[in-house]
Each structure stands twice: as structure tokens, then as C-alpha cells.
Design a protein around this motif. Structure first.
Motif, PDB file in Angstrom:
ATOM      1  N   ARG A  77     -10.874  -3.691 -27.986  1.00  0.00           N
ATOM      2  CA  ARG A  77     -10.782  -3.118 -26.643  1.00  0.00           C
ATOM      3  C   ARG A  77     -10.288  -4.168 -25.645  1.00  0.00           C
ATOM      4  O   ARG A  77      -9.428  -3.883 -24.799  1.00  0.00           O
ATOM      5  CB  ARG A  77     -12.160  -2.590 -26.241  1.00  0.00           C
ATOM      6  N   GLN A 137      -6.597  -4.957 -25.956  1.00  0.00           N
ATOM      7  CA  GLN A 137      -5.722  -3.924 -25.393  1.00  0.00           C
ATOM      8  C   GLN A 137      -5.955  -3.723 -23.900  1.00  0.00           C
ATOM      9  O   GLN A 137      -5.415  -2.796 -23.299  1.00  0.00           O
ATOM     10  CB  GLN A 137      -5.963  -2.607 -26.141  1.00  0.00           C
ATOM     11  N   LYS A 138      -6.786  -4.593 -23.323  1.00  0.00           N
ATOM     12  CA  LYS A 138      -7.091  -4.541 -21.882  1.00  0.00           C
ATOM     13  C   LYS A 138      -7.657  -3.184 -21.478  1.00  0.00           C
ATOM     14  O   LYS A 138      -7.309  -2.627 -20.423  1.00  0.00           O
ATOM     15  CB  LYS A 138      -5.844  -4.861 -21.053  1.00  0.00           C
ATOM     16  N   GLN A 139      -8.518  -2.669 -22.323  1.00  0.00           N
ATOM     17  CA  GLN A 139      -9.146  -1.387 -22.037  1.00  0.00           C
ATOM     18  C   GLN A 139     -10.570  -1.591 -21.536  1.00  0.00           C
ATOM     19  O   GLN A 139     -11.228  -2.574 -21.860  1.00  0.00           O
ATOM     20  CB  GLN A 139      -9.156  -0.520 -23.297  1.00  0.00           C
ATOM     21  N   LEU A 171     -14.330   0.382 -21.126  1.00  0.00           N
ATOM     22  CA  LEU A 171     -15.152   1.526 -21.534  1.00  0.00           C
ATOM     23  C   LEU A 171     -16.247   1.756 -20.504  1.00  0.00           C
ATOM     24  O   LEU A 171     -17.059   0.875 -20.227  1.00  0.00           O
ATOM     25  CB  LEU A 171     -15.790   1.274 -22.904  1.00  0.00           C
ATOM     26  N   LEU A 226     -12.762   6.059 -21.561  1.00  0.00           N
ATOM     27  CA  LEU A 226     -12.022   4.857 -21.943  1.00  0.00           C
ATOM     28  C   LEU A 226     -10.782   4.777 -21.060  1.00  0.00           C
ATOM     29  O   LEU A 226      -9.975   5.708 -21.027  1.00  0.00           O
ATOM     30  CB  LEU A 226     -11.623   4.919 -23.424  1.00  0.00           C
ATOM     31  N   LYS A 227     -10.646   3.655 -20.351  1.00  0.00           N
ATOM     32  CA  LYS A 227      -9.546   3.516 -19.397  1.00  0.00           C
ATOM     33  C   LYS A 227      -8.670   2.314 -19.729  1.00  0.00           C
ATOM     34  O   LYS A 227      -9.138   1.349 -20.341  1.00  0.00           O
ATOM     35  CB  LYS A 227     -10.103   3.358 -17.982  1.00  0.00           C
ATOM     36  N   ASP A 228      -7.397   2.387 -19.306  1.00  0.00           N
ATOM     37  CA  ASP A 228      -6.523   1.239 -19.469  1.00  0.00           C
ATOM     38  C   ASP A 228      -6.722   0.291 -18.289  1.00  0.00           C
ATOM     39  O   ASP A 228      -7.553   0.558 -17.400  1.00  0.00           O
ATOM     40  CB  ASP A 228      -5.056   1.672 -19.603  1.00  0.00           C
ATOM     41  N   TYR A 229      -5.983  -0.813 -18.259  1.00  0.00           N
ATOM     42  CA  TYR A 229      -6.206  -1.824 -17.225  1.00  0.00           C
ATOM     43  C   TYR A 229      -5.820  -1.335 -15.831  1.00  0.00           C
ATOM     44  O   TYR A 229      -6.192  -1.937 -14.811  1.00  0.00           O
ATOM     45  CB  TYR A 229      -5.447  -3.103 -17.580  1.00  0.00           C
ATOM     46  N   LEU A 280      -7.844   7.178 -20.781  1.00  0.00           N
ATOM     47  CA  LEU A 280      -7.195   7.367 -22.070  1.00  0.00           C
ATOM     48  C   LEU A 280      -7.956   8.363 -22.938  1.00  0.00           C
ATOM     49  O   LEU A 280      -7.360   9.079 -23.744  1.00  0.00           O
ATOM     50  CB  LEU A 280      -7.096   6.025 -22.804  1.00  0.00           C
ATOM     51  N   ASP A 281      -9.267   8.383 -22.768  1.00  0.00           N
ATOM     52  CA  ASP A 281     -10.095   9.278 -23.573  1.00  0.00           C
ATOM     53  C   ASP A 281     -11.409   9.537 -22.835  1.00  0.00           C
ATOM     54  O   ASP A 281     -11.936   8.652 -22.154  1.00  0.00           O
ATOM     55  CB  ASP A 281     -10.374   8.651 -24.939  1.00  0.00           C
TER      56      ASP A 281
END
Length: 215
Positions: free
Chosen positions: A130, A133-135, A137, A173-176, A181-182
Motif C-alpha cells: 500500500r 503505491q502511495k495508497q 486506507l 482505499l484512496k490514492d495519494y 479506489l475501493d
């Protein structure tokens, strides 16, 4: 007149006994070698009643469990008399919240103290992926609807207890950039998990999470 005098004497004796009792603990009574026979009898009867109530409370909590699980718990108590299902479930509930929050916050140190090595390795791999990928949670337990013991085993000094947990959780779940994203950051979803806790009763001070499954 004589009857009144006798009653007065009896009243004084009773009152004096009450004052001698007030403020004393059960240990004081047990250690008092000069205890009045009548008071001593009442004390013993009361102590026996309290012990019976304590046993009944533990039995009531475990009454709904299958006999094989109750047998395991009885054997655990032979090694650790303070064990009971109620205390265990409270601890499992707290661990559930702490572990989920620690996983979401990438808190490896907290997870290391609560997870078995193999489970910790899996959690760390997910966290590292995670981060790479710079995600981000976002995960929160809104409430635990039900928690129940489904299985138990004791092998030597090692006890294993399976717990089914039904909870409402918000997961996203988010991106930077903050894009989802989910999941959904504003909607709670009901989850049902089967967590297995293991503890060496001789060496460990805590129950470690040794397996997780979503059902």
C-alpha cells in the motif's frame, strides 16, 4: 416491667454486635477467632452463597456454548483459574478494534505485539504494498453487532479459541490524491470475520491472532 428490661438488654446486645460488624471486611471476619457462633454461621453461609453466585455467573456466560468448548474451558481453568469466556470475549473485542485501526494506520509496532509471526508477515506485506503505491486506507469499526466463540482447543499449554465477529465497518482505499479506489468512506458495510486467537498459557501474557478469515 421485667419483660421490658429483658427486651432492652437484648436490644443492647444486638446493637453492640451490629456496631462490631460494621466496617469490617470479609477477611476480618475470617481471621476473627473470637467470632460469635451465630455471626460466624451467618458469615459462612453468606460466603458460600457468594461463591455459588460467582460460579453461576461464569456458567451462565458459557451455558450456550457446545459441551466440547465448555470442557476445553474447564481444562484451561485448571492451568489458569482466572480464565472465563466473558473476559476473553471482552479482550477479543478490544483486540479486533485495535488491530484493524493499526493496520489502517500502518502501525507495525502495535501489530507485532498482537499478531503471530506468520500473520504479522502477511499484514506487513499488505502495508508495504500500500505504501509503495502511495495508497491510504481509511477503515473504522462503527460497531460490533455480535461476537461469539465457535471453537476451542487445548494442546498441552497452548490454548486456541475461534471467534466469529459480525461488525459494521467503513472502508475506503484512496490514492495519494484522495480519489477512492475501493470502498466507500460514507457507507458502513456489515462484515463477518472468523478470527483465531492462540496463547501459551505458561509463557504468553496475551492472546495472539493466529488466523483470519472473512465469511
Amino acid at each position: 416491667m421485667l419483660d421490658l428490661i429483658i427486651l432492652a438488654i437484648v436490644a443492647v446486645v444486638i446493637i453492640s454486635k451490629l456496631f462490631s460488624i460494621l466496617g469490617r471486611s470479609d477477611d476480618d471476619f475470617a481471621e476473627n477467632n473470637k467470632m460469635d457462633p451465630i455471626i460466624e454461621q451467618l458469615y459462612k453461609k453468606n460466603a458460600a452463597s457468594r461463591e455459588k453466585v460467582d460460579i453461576e455467573i461464569v456458567s451462565a456466560i458459557e451455558a450456550g456454548l457446545p459441551q466440547n468448548i465448555r470442557d476445553v474451558f474447564d481444562n484451561i481453568r485448571k492451568k489458569e483459574p482466572s480464565f472465563n469466556a466473558d473476559t476473553f470475549l471482552k479482550g477479543a473485542k478490544a483486540a479486533f478494534n485495535i488491530i484493524i485501526q493499526a493496520f489502517a494506520k500502518n502501525d507495525k509496532e502495535t501489530l507485532k505485539n498482537l499478531l503471530a509471526p506468520s500473520v504479522f508477515k502477511d499484514f506487513v506485506s499488505a502495508i508495504d504494498a500500500r505504501i509503495a503505491q502511495k495508497q491510504v486506507l481509511e477503515k473504522m469499526v462503527v460497531g460490533i453487532n455480535e461476537i461469539e466463540i465457535t471453537d476451542a482447543d487445548l494442546s498441552g499449554d497452548t490454548a486456541t479459541i475461534a471467534v466469529k465477529i459480525t461488525s459494521d465497518q467503513v472502508t475506503a482505499l484512496k490514492d495519494y490524491l484522495g480519489n477512492v479506489l475501493d470502498g466507500n468512506s460514507s457507507t458502513a458495510v456489515t462484515n463477518q470475520d472468523l478470527w483465531i486467537f492462540t496463547r501459551n498459557l505458561r509463557k504468553d501474557k496475551v492472546w495472539f491472532l493466529t488466523n483470519t478469515n472473512s465469511t
